[in-house]
Design a protein around this motif. Structure first.
Motif, PDB file in Angstrom:
ATOM      1  N   PRO A 168       0.814  -1.233   0.000  1.00 38.36           N
ATOM      2  CA  PRO A 168       0.000   0.000   0.000  1.00 38.36           C
ATOM      3  C   PRO A 168       0.841   1.274   0.000  1.00 38.36           C
ATOM      4  CG  PRO A 168      -0.884  -1.576   1.572  1.00 38.36           C
ATOM      5  CD  PRO A 168       0.407  -2.155   1.068  1.00 38.36           C
ATOM      6  N   SER A 169       1.944   1.267   0.744  1.00 33.35           N
ATOM      7  CA  SER A 169       2.783   2.471   0.798  1.00 33.35           C
ATOM      8  C   SER A 169       3.444   2.740  -0.555  1.00 33.35           C
ATOM      9  CB  SER A 169       3.844   2.336   1.893  1.00 33.35           C
ATOM     10  OG  SER A 169       4.700   1.246   1.625  1.00 33.35           O
ATOM     11  N   ALA A 170       3.831   1.669  -1.256  1.00 33.23           N
ATOM     12  CA  ALA A 170       4.438   1.832  -2.581  1.00 33.23           C
ATOM     13  C   ALA A 170       3.407   2.335  -3.592  1.00 33.23           C
ATOM     14  CB  ALA A 170       5.050   0.523  -3.049  1.00 33.23           C
ATOM     15  N   LYS A 171       2.173   1.854  -3.454  1.00 35.00           N
ATOM     16  CA  LYS A 171       1.102   2.313  -4.347  1.00 35.00           C
ATOM     17  C   LYS A 171       0.827   3.803  -4.134  1.00 35.00           C
ATOM     18  CE  LYS A 171      -1.164  -2.118  -4.921  1.00 35.00           C
ATOM     19  NZ  LYS A 171      -2.279  -2.990  -4.556  1.00 35.00           N
ATOM     20  N   LYS A 172       0.817   4.207  -2.851  1.00 33.55           N
ATOM     21  CA  LYS A 172       0.598   5.619  -2.539  1.00 33.55           C
ATOM     22  C   LYS A 172       1.752   6.461  -3.071  1.00 33.55           C
ATOM     23  CE  LYS A 172      -0.170   8.889   1.194  1.00 33.55           C
ATOM     24  NZ  LYS A 172      -0.314   9.075   2.653  1.00 33.55           N
ATOM     25  N   ALA A 173       2.972   5.964  -2.909  1.00 39.88           N
ATOM     26  CA  ALA A 173       4.145   6.685  -3.411  1.00 39.88           C
ATOM     27  C   ALA A 173       4.052   6.865  -4.925  1.00 39.88           C
ATOM     28  CB  ALA A 173       5.415   5.945  -3.039  1.00 39.88           C
ATOM     29  N   ALA A 174       3.600   5.831  -5.628  1.00 36.94           N
ATOM     30  CA  ALA A 174       3.452   5.904  -7.089  1.00 36.94           C
ATOM     31  C   ALA A 174       2.424   6.967  -7.475  1.00 36.94           C
ATOM     32  CB  ALA A 174       3.052   4.555  -7.649  1.00 36.94           C
ATOM     33  N   ARG A 175       1.321   7.037  -6.701  1.00 38.62           N
ATOM     34  CA  ARG A 175       0.298   8.069  -6.959  1.00 38.62           C
ATOM     35  C   ARG A 175       0.866   9.464  -6.738  1.00 38.62           C
ATOM     36  NH1 ARG A 175      -2.969   4.696  -3.725  1.00 38.62           N
ATOM     37  NH2 ARG A 175      -2.977   6.243  -2.037  1.00 38.62           N
ATOM     38  N   LYS A 176       1.617   9.626  -5.650  1.00 38.84           N
ATOM     39  CA  LYS A 176       2.205  10.926  -5.336  1.00 38.84           C
ATOM     40  C   LYS A 176       3.207  11.343  -6.410  1.00 38.84           C
ATOM     41  CE  LYS A 176       3.563  11.641  -1.058  1.00 38.84           C
ATOM     42  NZ  LYS A 176       4.172  11.368   0.268  1.00 38.84           N
ATOM     43  N   ILE A 177       4.012  10.398  -6.876  1.00 40.16           N
ATOM     44  CA  ILE A 177       5.001  10.684  -7.916  1.00 40.16           C
ATOM     45  C   ILE A 177       4.309  11.133  -9.196  1.00 40.16           C
ATOM     46  CG2 ILE A 177       6.714   9.627  -9.444  1.00 40.16           C
ATOM     47  CD1 ILE A 177       7.547   7.902  -6.960  1.00 40.16           C
ATOM     48  N   ALA A 178       3.227  10.444  -9.563  1.00 40.44           N
ATOM     49  CA  ALA A 178       2.485  10.793 -10.786  1.00 40.44           C
ATOM     50  C   ALA A 178       1.925  12.208 -10.686  1.00 40.44           C
ATOM     51  CB  ALA A 178       1.365   9.793 -11.025  1.00 40.44           C
ATOM     52  N   ARG A 179       1.381  12.547  -9.516  1.00 42.49           N
ATOM     53  CA  ARG A 179       0.801  13.870  -9.304  1.00 42.49           C
ATOM     54  C   ARG A 179       1.886  14.949  -9.398  1.00 42.49           C
ATOM     55  NH1 ARG A 179      -2.446  12.200  -5.141  1.00 42.49           N
ATOM     56  NH2 ARG A 179      -0.849  12.731  -3.613  1.00 42.49           N
ATOM     57  N   ARG A 180       3.000  14.709  -8.709  1.00 42.25           N
ATOM     58  CA  ARG A 180       4.119  15.641  -8.683  1.00 42.25           C
ATOM     59  C   ARG A 180       4.706  15.831 -10.087  1.00 42.25           C
ATOM     60  NH1 ARG A 180       5.019  19.772  -6.599  1.00 42.25           N
ATOM     61  NH2 ARG A 180       3.455  19.314  -5.126  1.00 42.25           N
ATOM     62  N   THR A 181       4.822  14.723 -10.838  1.00 43.96           N
ATOM     63  CA  THR A 181       5.368  14.778 -12.190  1.00 43.96           C
ATOM     64  C   THR A 181       4.515  15.674 -13.079  1.00 43.96           C
ATOM     65  OG1 THR A 181       6.307  12.566 -11.957  1.00 43.96           O
ATOM     66  CG2 THR A 181       6.022  13.381 -14.200  1.00 43.96           C
ATOM     67  N   ALA A 182       3.206  15.537 -12.964  1.00 47.07           N
ATOM     68  CA  ALA A 182       2.290  16.357 -13.773  1.00 47.07           C
ATOM     69  C   ALA A 182       2.461  17.835 -13.447  1.00 47.07           C
ATOM     70  CB  ALA A 182       0.848  15.923 -13.532  1.00 47.07           C
ATOM     71  N   ILE A 183       2.590  18.150 -12.155  1.00 45.71           N
ATOM     72  CA  ILE A 183       2.772  19.546 -11.729  1.00 45.71           C
ATOM     73  C   ILE A 183       4.089  20.094 -12.263  1.00 45.71           C
ATOM     74  CG2 ILE A 183       3.175  21.017  -9.712  1.00 45.71           C
ATOM     75  CD1 ILE A 183       1.169  19.127  -8.221  1.00 45.71           C
ATOM     76  N   ASN A 184       5.160  19.300 -12.122  1.00 46.58           N
ATOM     77  CA  ASN A 184       6.478  19.741 -12.573  1.00 46.58           C
ATOM     78  C   ASN A 184       6.521  19.921 -14.092  1.00 46.58           C
ATOM     79  OD1 ASN A 184       7.531  19.870 -10.010  1.00 46.58           O
ATOM     80  ND2 ASN A 184       8.519  17.885 -10.101  1.00 46.58           N
ATOM     81  N   GLN A 185       5.837  19.038 -14.827  1.00 48.43           N
ATOM     82  CA  GLN A 185       5.785  19.172 -16.289  1.00 48.43           C
ATOM     83  C   GLN A 185       5.096  20.471 -16.682  1.00 48.43           C
ATOM     84  OE1 GLN A 185       3.855  15.539 -17.509  1.00 48.43           O
ATOM     85  NE2 GLN A 185       5.786  14.615 -18.183  1.00 48.43           N
ATOM     86  N   ALA A 186       4.018  20.803 -15.991  1.00 48.65           N
ATOM     87  CA  ALA A 186       3.292  22.043 -16.286  1.00 48.65           C
ATOM     88  C   ALA A 186       4.176  23.258 -16.013  1.00 48.65           C
ATOM     89  CB  ALA A 186       2.017  22.115 -15.455  1.00 48.65           C
ATOM     90  N   ARG A 187       4.887  23.209 -14.889  1.00 47.74           N
ATOM     91  CA  ARG A 187       5.781  24.327 -14.542  1.00 47.74           C
ATOM     92  C   ARG A 187       6.912  24.468 -15.549  1.00 47.74           C
ATOM     93  NH1 ARG A 187       5.574  23.156  -8.168  1.00 47.74           N
ATOM     94  NH2 ARG A 187       3.841  24.544  -7.698  1.00 47.74           N
ATOM     95  N   ARG A 188       7.475  23.340 -15.960  1.00 51.40           N
ATOM     96  CA  ARG A 188       8.572  23.357 -16.932  1.00 51.40           C
ATOM     97  C   ARG A 188       8.079  23.889 -18.284  1.00 51.40           C
ATOM     98  NH1 ARG A 188      10.019  18.339 -16.289  1.00 51.40           N
ATOM     99  NH2 ARG A 188      11.333  18.797 -14.511  1.00 51.40           N
ATOM    100  N   SER A 189       6.884  23.481 -18.679  1.00 52.86           N
ATOM    101  CA  SER A 189       6.302  23.936 -19.940  1.00 52.86           C
ATOM    102  C   SER A 189       6.070  25.445 -19.918  1.00 52.86           C
ATOM    103  CB  SER A 189       4.986  23.199 -20.177  1.00 52.86           C
ATOM    104  OG  SER A 189       4.337  23.719 -21.303  1.00 52.86           O
ATOM    105  N   ARG A 190       5.548  25.956 -18.804  1.00 49.92           N
ATOM    106  CA  ARG A 190       5.295  27.394 -18.667  1.00 49.92           C
ATOM    107  C   ARG A 190       6.608  28.171 -18.741  1.00 49.92           C
ATOM    108  NH1 ARG A 190       3.663  31.168 -14.170  1.00 49.92           N
ATOM    109  NH2 ARG A 190       2.346  32.672 -15.223  1.00 49.92           N
ATOM    110  N   MET A 191       7.638  27.627 -18.109  1.00 50.77           N
ATOM    111  CA  MET A 191       8.950  28.267 -18.129  1.00 50.77           C
ATOM    112  C   MET A 191       9.486  28.338 -19.559  1.00 50.77           C
ATOM    113  SD  MET A 191      12.441  27.045 -16.236  1.00 50.77           S
ATOM    114  CE  MET A 191      12.590  25.615 -17.291  1.00 50.77           C
ATOM    115  N   ARG A 192       9.350  27.251 -20.298  1.00 45.10           N
ATOM    116  CA  ARG A 192       9.831  27.226 -21.681  1.00 45.10           C
ATOM    117  C   ARG A 192       9.085  28.238 -22.541  1.00 45.10           C
ATOM    118  NH1 ARG A 192       9.955  20.745 -21.718  1.00 45.10           N
ATOM    119  NH2 ARG A 192      12.055  20.467 -20.918  1.00 45.10           N
TER     120      ARG A 192
END
Length: 87
Positions: A5-29
């Motif tokens: 369960p903890s690994a599944k939650k970590a995977a969800r958190k990583i996916a969420r964080r990745t999406a946020i970081n991609q949006a920020r990187r795209s805006r910066m570009r």
């Protein structure tokens, strides 16, 4: 694939964080592209304004962990050099 369960939650958190970081990187570009377009057009005032906005966004991305501090400084420095070179 995550099994515990903890690994599944970590995977969800990583996916969420990745999406946020991609949006920020795209805006910066996008902001960097605006500076480059103004440089290409030879419009110094627009380039300077765009650079100010881009620099602010780039440095805020550093504080959010999207970009390494040295990478951000290098990008800002190179853009600044090109803006100053406009005759």
């Amino acid at each position: 694939m995550a099994n515990t369960p903890s690994a599944k939650k970590a995977a969800r958190k990583i996916a969420r964080r990745t999406a946020i970081n991609q949006a920020r990187r795209s805006r910066m570009r996008t902001f960097i592209r605006r500076v480059e377009e103004a440089i290409t057009a030879g419009d110094k005032t627009t380039a300077a304004d765009a650079l100010r906005a881009a620099e602010s966004l780039i440095m805020s991305n550093v504080s959010k962990g999207v970009l390494h501090a040295n990478t951000a400084s290098r990008k800002v420095s190179r853009l600044n050099k090109r803006v100053k070179a406009i005759a």
